[in-house]
Scaffold this motif. Structure first.
Motif, PDB file in Angstrom:
ATOM      1  N   GLN A   1      46.606  38.592  42.702  1.00 48.89           N
ATOM      2  CA  GLN A   1      45.989  37.720  43.230  1.00 48.89           C
ATOM      3  C   GLN A   1      44.363  37.799  43.043  1.00 48.89           C
ATOM      4  OE1 GLN A   1      47.705  38.194  47.386  1.00 48.89           O
ATOM      5  NE2 GLN A   1      47.859  35.867  47.211  1.00 48.89           N
ATOM      6  N   PRO A   2      43.702  36.692  42.993  1.00 52.51           N
ATOM      7  CA  PRO A   2      42.438  36.669  41.910  1.00 52.51           C
ATOM      8  C   PRO A   2      41.095  37.525  42.758  1.00 52.51           C
ATOM      9  CG  PRO A   2      42.713  34.610  43.039  1.00 52.51           C
ATOM     10  CD  PRO A   2      43.994  35.604  43.604  1.00 52.51           C
ATOM     11  N   GLY A   3      41.129  37.896  44.007  1.00 56.56           N
ATOM     12  CA  GLY A   3      40.057  38.383  44.591  1.00 56.56           C
ATOM     13  C   GLY A   3      39.550  39.786  43.641  1.00 56.56           C
ATOM     14  N   GLY A   4      40.392  40.752  43.073  1.00 59.04           N
ATOM     15  CA  GLY A   4      39.661  41.799  42.850  1.00 59.04           C
ATOM     16  C   GLY A   4      39.049  41.212  41.318  1.00 59.04           C
ATOM     17  N   LYS A   5      39.717  40.317  40.670  1.00 57.34           N
ATOM     18  CA  LYS A   5      38.998  40.099  39.345  1.00 57.34           C
ATOM     19  C   LYS A   5      37.725  39.163  39.494  1.00 57.34           C
ATOM     20  CE  LYS A   5      40.388  37.468  35.335  1.00 57.34           C
ATOM     21  NZ  LYS A   5      39.811  36.107  35.179  1.00 57.34           N
ATOM     22  N   LYS A   6      37.553  38.284  40.718  1.00 57.33           N
ATOM     23  CA  LYS A   6      36.579  37.662  41.075  1.00 57.33           C
ATOM     24  C   LYS A   6      35.454  38.665  41.465  1.00 57.33           C
ATOM     25  CE  LYS A   6      38.248  34.205  43.674  1.00 57.33           C
ATOM     26  NZ  LYS A   6      38.561  33.734  44.948  1.00 57.33           N
ATOM     27  N   LEU A   7      35.654  39.458  42.146  1.00 58.16           N
ATOM     28  CA  LEU A   7      34.505  40.709  42.555  1.00 58.16           C
ATOM     29  C   LEU A   7      34.055  41.389  41.550  1.00 58.16           C
ATOM     30  CD1 LEU A   7      35.452  39.774  45.562  1.00 58.16           C
ATOM     31  CD2 LEU A   7      35.005  42.316  46.002  1.00 58.16           C
ATOM     32  N   ARG A   8      35.021  41.741  40.744  1.00 59.60           N
ATOM     33  CA  ARG A   8      34.384  42.451  39.415  1.00 59.60           C
ATOM     34  C   ARG A   8      33.572  41.633  38.466  1.00 59.60           C
ATOM     35  NH1 ARG A   8      39.647  44.628  40.165  1.00 59.60           N
ATOM     36  NH2 ARG A   8      39.599  46.588  41.136  1.00 59.60           N
ATOM     37  N   GLU A   9      33.991  40.337  38.232  1.00 65.02           N
ATOM     38  CA  GLU A   9      33.211  39.601  37.463  1.00 65.02           C
ATOM     39  C   GLU A   9      31.787  39.330  38.230  1.00 65.02           C
ATOM     40  OE1 GLU A   9      36.758  36.763  35.523  1.00 65.02           O
ATOM     41  OE2 GLU A   9      35.465  35.763  37.001  1.00 65.02           O
TER      42      GLU A   9
ATOM     43  N   GLY B   1      30.157  41.576  39.104  1.00 67.77           N
ATOM     44  CA  GLY B   1      29.414  42.952  38.894  1.00 67.77           C
ATOM     45  C   GLY B   1      29.383  43.712  40.054  1.00 67.77           C
ATOM     46  N   ILE B   2      30.382  43.474  41.048  1.00 66.47           N
ATOM     47  CA  ILE B   2      30.385  44.266  42.045  1.00 66.47           C
ATOM     48  C   ILE B   2      31.055  45.629  42.108  1.00 66.47           C
ATOM     49  CG2 ILE B   2      31.590  44.577  44.668  1.00 66.47           C
ATOM     50  CD1 ILE B   2      30.481  41.406  44.778  1.00 66.47           C
ATOM     51  N   ASN B   3      30.684  46.729  42.520  1.00 63.56           N
ATOM     52  CA  ASN B   3      31.096  47.964  42.375  1.00 63.56           C
ATOM     53  C   ASN B   3      32.488  48.307  43.266  1.00 63.56           C
ATOM     54  OD1 ASN B   3      31.718  50.806  41.855  1.00 63.56           O
ATOM     55  ND2 ASN B   3      30.117  51.659  43.156  1.00 63.56           N
ATOM     56  N   LEU B   4      33.544  47.884  42.708  1.00 64.49           N
ATOM     57  CA  LEU B   4      34.642  47.812  43.599  1.00 64.49           C
ATOM     58  C   LEU B   4      35.786  48.855  43.273  1.00 64.49           C
ATOM     59  CD1 LEU B   4      37.044  46.031  45.404  1.00 64.49           C
ATOM     60  CD2 LEU B   4      37.431  44.969  43.270  1.00 64.49           C
ATOM     61  N   LYS B   5      36.197  49.325  44.376  1.00 62.41           N
ATOM     62  CA  LYS B   5      37.049  50.676  44.263  1.00 62.41           C
ATOM     63  C   LYS B   5      38.312  50.329  44.972  1.00 62.41           C
ATOM     64  CE  LYS B   5      33.930  53.318  41.765  1.00 62.41           C
ATOM     65  NZ  LYS B   5      34.103  53.544  40.429  1.00 62.41           N
ATOM     66  N   SER B   6      39.505  50.285  44.509  1.00 67.78           N
ATOM     67  CA  SER B   6      40.750  49.960  45.325  1.00 67.78           C
ATOM     68  C   SER B   6      41.692  51.259  45.227  1.00 67.78           C
ATOM     69  CB  SER B   6      41.422  48.853  44.783  1.00 67.78           C
ATOM     70  OG  SER B   6      40.684  47.714  44.869  1.00 67.78           O
ATOM     71  N   LEU B   7      42.026  51.942  46.323  1.00 68.48           N
ATOM     72  CA  LEU B   7      42.826  52.953  46.331  1.00 68.48           C
ATOM     73  C   LEU B   7      44.272  52.881  45.742  1.00 68.48           C
ATOM     74  CD1 LEU B   7      41.849  54.702  49.656  1.00 68.48           C
ATOM     75  CD2 LEU B   7      40.393  54.791  47.398  1.00 68.48           C
ATOM     76  N   ALA B   8      44.578  51.600  45.921  1.00 70.75           N
ATOM     77  CA  ALA B   8      45.985  51.287  45.396  1.00 70.75           C
ATOM     78  C   ALA B   8      46.043  50.002  44.781  1.00 70.75           C
ATOM     79  CB  ALA B   8      47.133  51.727  46.181  1.00 70.75           C
TER      80      ALA B   8
END
Lengths: 188, 188
Positions: free
Chosen positions: A159-167, A169-176
């Motif tokens: 789903q697009p949430g992670g891609k959106k946040l990374r675009e 420039g947010i420092n996103l870390k997901s454990l899984a």
């Protein structure tokens, strides 16, 4: 995070509508030992940043956020989804659409608890469409505090949430990060 | 609990409609160090009972319940106030009237997470009219699990909830009992 992935495989299951159900250990019944390990893992991932506050959203974020806040030795603030006589009148607000509940709601944080120049780490259980995370990020912006990063327990990579946040420039870390739920859980 | 009473005096205040506001450390911004001490205090108070599970209610109960569960080394279950696609269809349900929110709502716990013969400790932040606690007790009864006790952080002694629960023979422990909020906070 290997322990978490093993637990998702062991106790998670894919329910109706391709929803991953982890309510036996993460968001209804809560394994606090696992959450304590999750708190330590987020500390490892974000300890190089200065963190003054953990921000999450009720309800499932609260338990996770508590253990993260304990590791950092900072307060936890949780955004409220419902109006209450107990909430201050002066709040930061953002609209969030929930796909799980099929409705839009307003999230609120009292202006007293997010201050300019504080460094804020956002923590939540799931990242899917990204609506809750974007609502929390919006509130951090309104408060003129600094976003140190976003820590997610389970990201639905399809789903697009992670891609959106990374675009952004947010420092996103997901454990899984889960790439597919078709029949079985496939991690990235 | 002395530490808690001092904190209520220091950071709590009495808002409109004689409501005690403790949202700077207990139910909006959360001081996790204090909550960790609260967890230890409840452990001291209830450790002679056998406890298999901590039961609380979203949202403010979750952080407190998490630290209590951590002390006992048992899972936390929180009752949900809103319907969600993620919740099982098989649930124990009870109706609760909220004076803070001026409405009745249904609380739900999946039947999977309260089992016959489990010993359950109920934890919540406030006890006033007793409606939320009685709803949780009703759910414990429906599940045929055993109620080991009820642990409350702040009991409003001038409202009937505490009396009601004690008359029912329930093992109720409140960390701070407030007898009056007129002008200043008076503890029992």
């Amino acid at each position: 995070m290997q322990l978490l992935k093993e637990r998702i495989i062991k106790d998670g299951f894919v329910g109706e509508g391709n929803i991953l159900k982890v309510d036996s250990f993460l968001n209804h019944q809560i394994d606090v030992e696992l959450l304590s390990e999750i708190g330590k893992e987020f500390f490892k991932l974000f300890k190089k940043q200065k963190i003054d506050k953990i921000l999450t959203i009720e309800a499932s974020g609260i338990a996770i956020g508590s253990f993260v806040a304990k590791e950092f030795g900072v307060p936890l603030v949780f955004a409220k989804k419902t109006e209450s006589r107990n909430l201050d009148k002066e709040t930061f607000e953002s609209k969030v659409f929930s796909y799980t509940k099929s409705k839009e709601y307003i999230i609120r944080v009292s202006k007293k608890y997010l201050k300019e120049d504080e460094n804020v780490l956002i923590i939540d259980d799931f990242l899917a469409m990204g609506k809750a995370a974007l609502g929390l990020i919006d509130i951090v912006k309104q408060s003129n505090s600094n976003l140190s990063g976003v820590g997610i327990v389970i990201e639905k990579g399809f789903q697009p949430g992670g891609k959106k946040l990374r675009e952004l420039g947010i420092n996103l870390k997901s454990l899984a990060v889960i790439d597919s739920l078709d029949g079985e859980v496939k991690f990235r």
